[in-house]
Each structure stands twice: as C-alpha cells, then as structure tokens.
Design an enzyme around this catalytic site. Structure first.
Site, PDB file in Angstrom:
ATOM      1  CG  HIS A  14      39.884  36.422  39.637  1.00 49.78           C
ATOM      2  ND1 HIS A  14      38.337  36.626  39.970  1.00 49.78           N
ATOM      3  CD2 HIS A  14      40.559  37.432  39.293  1.00 49.78           C
ATOM      4  CE1 HIS A  14      38.323  38.118  39.826  1.00 49.78           C
ATOM      5  NE2 HIS A  14      39.537  38.577  39.445  1.00 49.78           N
ATOM      6  CB  SER A  59      42.083  40.335  40.608  1.00 49.63           C
ATOM      7  OG  SER A  59      41.977  40.306  39.253  1.00 49.63           O
TER       8      SER A  59
END
Length: 318
Positions: free
Chosen positions: A226, A173
């Site tokens: 992230h 991610s």
C-alpha cells in the site's frame, strides 16, 4: 426609438418623422457594427465557467480493470466447480505473488498478483474503489497516465513486498493506492482547485478500508505494498499530471472590471490544462518500469546467487 412615431400621432406630418427614423437606423447600424468588432469585455469573457478542466472523456480503463479482476476471480470459481477446490487453489497460487515463485523466474507474478483476490469481500472492496473513485481520477489524469500509474504502482507495490517482506500477496490495493497518490499530487500541483470534496470523501473511505484490511493478520494484503503503491503514484503524478495554468492576463481583466463594475463579484481564475508531451510521458513510463524490474532482479540475485530465465504463465495443467 419611437420619438418620430409619437410626434406624428400628435398631429405632426409624416415627413417630420423621417429624419428621426433615419437617424435611429444609422445609430442602430453603427452600434451593431461596433458591437461585433469591439474586443470582448472582461464581463463577456467571464460569463462562462471560470475553471475549465480536461475534456470530459468517458473513462474506460477503470471499468476495464474492474472487469479483468472480476473475470480472473470468476475463472478461479469455474476451475473449482469443474475440477474441485484443489484446482481452484492451484489457480490462485499460480497468479499470486510468492517469493519462491519470483525467485524461480516467475516474474509475471509481480503483475498478475494485482488482478487476483482471495475472497468475494476483497474483490468487492477493489471493485467499489474502481467503480467510484477511479473513473474521476481517469478523467483528471487522462487514460495513459491513469493506466501507467495503476500498473507501475501495482508493480512497485509487489516489488516492495518481495524486497522487504515475505508474505503471499494478492489484490488491487497497491494500484488503487497509487491512483490516490497521483490524485494527491495533482491536487498539490493545482492548489487553486476546490471542487474535490466528493472525491476526497470517497478516497478517505477507501483508504481507511484498505489500511484496516491490510493491518489484519493472516491476510494476503500487505501494507508495505500500500505504502509503496502510494509513493509510486505520487511520484508519477507529481511529474506527469496535468497542470492548470492561467489563460488570461489577470491584470488586464481587473482593469476591465474596474470599468464595467459588475453587480456581482467575478472570479479571476480562468484557466486551461497544460499537459506534458506524450513522448516525455512514455519515456518516463519505460524508464520507471525498467527501474522497478532491475530492483526485483537485484533482489533475486541477492537471495539466490543467480538470475533464472523467465518462466511463462502456465495454467493449462490446472
């Protein structure tokens, strides 16, 4: 064109038609030559697409990364089938980002963690992103910027979680958020472009999915990674992504349009792609990677008081 033939059919002599045919032939030849030699009009120039993006190259890196992720996950399943669940767990922990491992000199974890997934659902989410959005981003950025953004964002996300957090971290991610950041930077640099609605719809879905997953407690996904990956990708995209620049003088086009007066409105955004030089891009990759490595090394020294020698990746014992 047929004036001479018509007059002869009405009783005129054939000789009377010859001057008309010769004159028509001369005019036709002159018009043909002038048509070939004259400068193209604005109408001629704008018949083609008004926006020319990067050459349509087949994206390969996105699918290669997805294949590596699937292969790593499959290898863990095979190790579990052969030697039991403990071996599968050891395989997973050998590749994940753990603070203790990095502090002991296993710096490879800052990269390998991005190719490890802790469940099939986790892998499916990353694969969906890499199969749908990532190829389009690769076409826009070019393969080298795409690969650099993905790897640097992955490294930056794991360095951030190592520096500011203490959770065990795995998953693609951070790299995916980096690609999204680079795409946002590209769109910001090229605000005249508008053909991005489908890509943005997919990006919003993936963004929400990963943020929700990262917000759930007791997962190996961390929103610190992230955010860091997103910022790294945006930084690299802002500095290195291609820029759409005008390839025709719009004032000249407008003057020509005033003369030809086309029946339908004609767009004036005729553009081409301007890339940064390859040497400049690769120098930027190297310097940014060195900066991230120095940040990780500084964190290790701060916590342990020393910088252990790098330890190799050893999976043969599992």
């Amino acid at each position: 064109m047929f004036a001479g033939a018509s007059s002869s059919s009405r009783g005129g002599s054939t000789a009377d038609a010859k001057p008309d045919l010769v004159q028509w032939g001369l005019e036709y030849a002159r018009n043909f030559i002038e048509d070939k030699l004259k400068r193209p009009s604005a109408e001629d120039l704008l018949v083609e697409e008004d926006i020319k993006l990067l050459p349509k190259l087949q994206p390969r890196i996105a699918y290669l990364i997805m294949a590596v992720n699937v292969g790593v996950y499959a290898a863990g399943l095979v190790s579990g089938l052969i030697d039991g669940s403990d071996a599968q767990q050891d395989y997973f922990l050998a590749l994940a980002k753990t603070d203790a491992g990095v502090e002991a000199g296993e710096y490879y974890r800052l990269i390998t963690a991005n190719f490890v997934h802790d469940s099939f659902v986790h892998l499916a989410g990353s694969s969906y992103a890499l199969a749908t959005v990532a190829p389009a981003i690769e076409e826009v950025l070019g393969w080298d910027i795409f690969l650099a953004v993905y790897l640097m964002s992955s490294l930056g996300g794991n360095v951030a979680t190592f520096t500011f957090g203490d959770a065990l971290t795995v998953g693609a991610s951070s790299g995916i958020f980096g690609l999204i950041g680079a795409l946002v930077a590209y769109l910001w640099r090229n605000r005249s472009l508008s053909k991005t609605s489908e890509q943005l719809n997919s990006i919003v879905g993936i963004l929400i999915f990963n943020l929700v997953l990262g917000g759930i407690q007791d997962t190996s996904i961390d929103n610190i990674g992230h955010v860091a990956g997103l910022l790294v990708g945006a930084y690299l995209g802002a500095g290195l992504s291609p820029k759409m620049v005008s390839s025709i003088d719009k004032h000249t086009i407008q003057e020509s349009l005033d003369e030809v007066k086309p029946a339908e409105p004609v767009k004036l955004d005729v553009m081409h792609v301007s890339h940064k030089g390859a040497l400049r891009r690769w120098a930027a990759y190297a310097s940014f990677a060195a900066t991230l490595c120095l940040l990780a090394a500084g964190t290790v020294v701060t916590r342990t008081g020393q910088l252990p020698m790098p330890k190799g990746l050893d999976l043969l014992s599992f």
